[in-house]
Enzyme design. Structure first.
Site, PDB file in Angstrom:
ATOM      1  N   CYS A 148       0.861  -1.182   0.000  1.00 17.87           N
ATOM      2  CA  CYS A 148       0.000   0.000   0.000  1.00 17.87           C
ATOM      3  C   CYS A 148       0.896   1.230   0.000  1.00 17.87           C
ATOM      4  CB  CYS A 148      -0.960   0.002   1.199  1.00 17.87           C
ATOM      5  SG  CYS A 148      -0.159   0.223   2.796  1.00 17.87           S
TER       6      CYS A 148
ATOM      7  N   HIS B 254     -12.733 -27.099  -6.995  1.00 19.06           N
ATOM      8  CA  HIS B 254     -11.647 -28.078  -7.032  1.00 19.06           C
ATOM      9  C   HIS B 254     -11.481 -28.660  -5.642  1.00 19.06           C
ATOM     10  CE1 HIS B 254     -10.112 -24.019  -6.300  1.00 19.06           C
ATOM     11  NE2 HIS B 254      -9.212 -24.574  -5.493  1.00 19.06           N
TER      12      HIS B 254
END
Length: 608
Positions: A369, A531
């Site tokens: 950030c 999955h």
């Protein structure tokens, strides 16, 4: 132009933010022990002025020198700063911001000129004397020239601020502050501009309104509350309460910026809320004793002078209420605008939510950030905890977007910072997100990392690799026009098809359902990629993907999926197709065609 402003603002704040702890220590001493403090103490109060006049400016100059010239630059910056400190009778925080980088630059250029030219055995002598002589010269220049000039500049700035306060014009500052904040200039504004000005006011009055302008958590609270109450997008609505906690109590204001960017008209709300609070604080003479950093309600109230806690809290409440009242009708009229509609200027954020195809071994993931302390720390902590059960040994940490550590494999940042991230880490893979709390790109990154845990080493021969990739998606693995009443039913259908085609054994199907209970595999834009769990890697016989089309959609929580890709991966054999799916998600027309086509061959052609 915007990037230059951001870089300059970042440079200013980079000199102050590492020293915020020292500012807070000085602030507490001021709030507690001066004559108007909570516990007046004449002896302890004598610490206040030396810290403000000497310690803080020299720390700022030291840090500024280090940013430019490393450790030698830091020492030069401190020496140069003492000249302006002694050469002025005012607080020289801004003087430190000038002299520190100049000192770092001077010694850096000197080192470049003498590099390779110092006779053997004279290195220590020249290194020490160069800093001593050049530092002395800069200190003298600071004393006779920069100090007096900066004193005059400060007088003008203080007079300007006082003029705005006396004529109740300071609320107009909100018109510029709030738009600048959502461009990630919040730290630069607060710590590069308001902190130095506020320190001078505190030295005279024990408090300053300058500390209340940017750090007030009320305007952002009002925006988030409006989305929580009135947003028609389920994901945005459900993410708002978590964002409120992080913004209001954690002080990470960046968390509400995407909610503004998804509908820029919302900017009117924090602007109005901030202006109302500043007006209230101006007419009541309120102020804070030190910089509230981070901008949490806890820090904001902790910085309140004795007897003014309720006054300070009232201004936060006013900002929140006004911001909420302005934002509410805008959110209502915005329809189903979601966080995926947030934009970085004219760049759509939609392209950032596609699945990420990780290339090569991953050992370090950096969440970045602006300052490297707020939203990135939160994002890194959440993702680190999320992947911990996989035991992959991947280091997940945070940094400033401009100082990504060498050797970083993946950088995760928000869209407004992606250009700076690419410049800072040109060799790292970039994952651009919109919201650290709930973002499809983070879910996709996790899915790829989890696939690494379930996979095995792929065959070395290129011919074997090529052959396996051709068979990952076949015509028999594509079923169109499916129906299902629940996501569990859709996932079971995908798992059974993977088993039928020989990609997995039967135990993989319940592992897919178990995986869905942990974290949703819905990726956005009507696409899900279910999955198995990491524990089910032994159930995978070979890499394969199946695609089930549900034209009428099947609910995956708050959203419907029309395309369900069942995945079984060995190594990285399936990643090319995942990347292709990601590309398809960026093209709405092609994605729409996949959701409605009745031609299996067309699907094969589109997915390559």
């Amino acid at each position: 132009m915007k990037n230059k402003v951001q870089s300059f603002g970042k440079f200013l704040s980079s000199m102050v933010m590492p020293n915020i702890g020292a500012f807070i220590a000085w602030g507490f001493l001021t709030a507690l022990f001066i004559s108007t403090g909570w516990f007046p103490n004449d002896r302890l109060a004598t610490i206040v002025d030396p810290m403000l006049m000497y310690l803080l400016p020299i720390l700022v100059g030291y840090t500024g020198g280090k940013v430019v010239g490393g450790d030698r630059g830091a020492v030069m910056g401190a020496i140069a700063t003492i000249g302006v400190v002694v050469g002025s009778d005012q607080t020289m925080l801004i003087g430190g911001m000038i002299m520190g980088p100049i000192g770092g630059w001077v010694i850096k250029k000197f080192d470049e000129q003498v590099d390779g030219k110092i006779p053997a055995g004279f290195e220590m002598l020249i290194n020490n004397f160069s800093i001593g002589i050049l530092g002395m010269i800069l200190a003298i220049i600071g004393y006779y020239l920069i100090g007096p000039v900066m004193s005059a500049v400060l007088v003008v700035l203080e007079s300007g601020v006082q003029f705005l306060i006396d004529n109740t014009l300071l609320p107009l500052v909100a018109i510029f502050i709030e738009p600048a904040k959502v461009l990630f200039l919040n730290n630069a504004i607060n710590h590069g501009i308001f902190t130095p000005l506020g320190a001078e006011q505190v030295s005279e009055a024990g408090k300053s309104i300058m500390y209340m302008i940017e750090s007030n958590p009320g305007p952002g609270l009002g925006v988030l509350a409006a989305y929580w109450a009135f947003s028609q997008d389920k994901i945005t609505k459900s993410s708002a309460p978590g964002a409120i906690i992080i913004h209001f109590f954690g002080g990470i204001h960046e968390i509400y910026f995407p909610y503004v960017l998804m509908n820029p008209v919302i900017l009117l709300a924090p602007m109005a809320g901030s202006a109302a609070a500043i007006f209230f604080y101006s007419i009541t003479g309120a102020g804070l004793s030190f910089a509230a950093s981070p901008g949490s309600i806890i820090a904001f109230l902790a910085a309140a002078p004795r007897g003014e806690t309720l006054l300070v809290l009232a201004g936060v409440a006013i900002a929140a209420v006004v911001s909420f009242l302005v934002a509410a009708p805008i959110v209502k009229m915005g329809g189903k605008k979601s966080l995926d509609d947030a934009k970085d200027d004219v760049k759509s954020m939609k392209s950032t939510t596609a699945p990420v195809a990780i290339e090569g071994k991953v050992s370090q993931v950096i969440f970045a950030c602006d300052a490297g302390m707020g939203s990135s720390a939160m994002g890194a902590t959440k993702f680190r905890n999320r992947i911990a059960p996989l035991n992959l040994g991947i280091k997940v940490t945070n940094s400033s977007v401009d100082n990504v550590p060498a050797g970083t494999d993946i950088v995760v940042c928000q869209a407004a910072l992606q250009d700076r991230a690419r410049k800072s880490a040109p060799n790292a893979q970039l994952v651009v997100i919109n919201n650290f709390l709930a973002d499809p790109a983070l879910d996709a990154l996790f899915a790829q990392v989890e696939a690494m845990a379930t996979g095995e080493t792929a065959p070395a021969e290129e011919s074997v690799k090529a052959d396996s990739k051709k068979k990952i998606l076949i015509a028999d693995g594509i079923v169109l026009g499916c129906t299902a009443t629940t996501k569990e039913e859709a996932i079971q259908s995908a798992g059974k098809l993977l088993n039928k085609l020989g990609y997995v054994d039967a135990t993989y199907v319940p592992a897919m359902l178990e995986r869905e209970k942990t974290v949703s595999t819905y990726m956005g834009f009507g696409v899900a990629i279910p999955h198995g769990t990491a524990a089910a890697k032994d159930a995978v016989k070979k890499s394969g993907i199946v695609m089930l089309q549900f034209p009428n959609g099947v609910s995956f929580g708050d959203e419907d999926a029309q395309l369900v890709f069942g995945i079984a991966g060995v190594g990285d054999e399936h990643l090319d197709l995942l990347a292709k799916i990601g590309e398809m998600m960026e093209d709405e027309s092609n994605l729409s065609a996949l959701k409605t086509t009745t031609d299996v061959e067309k699907v094969l052609a589109m997915l390559g």
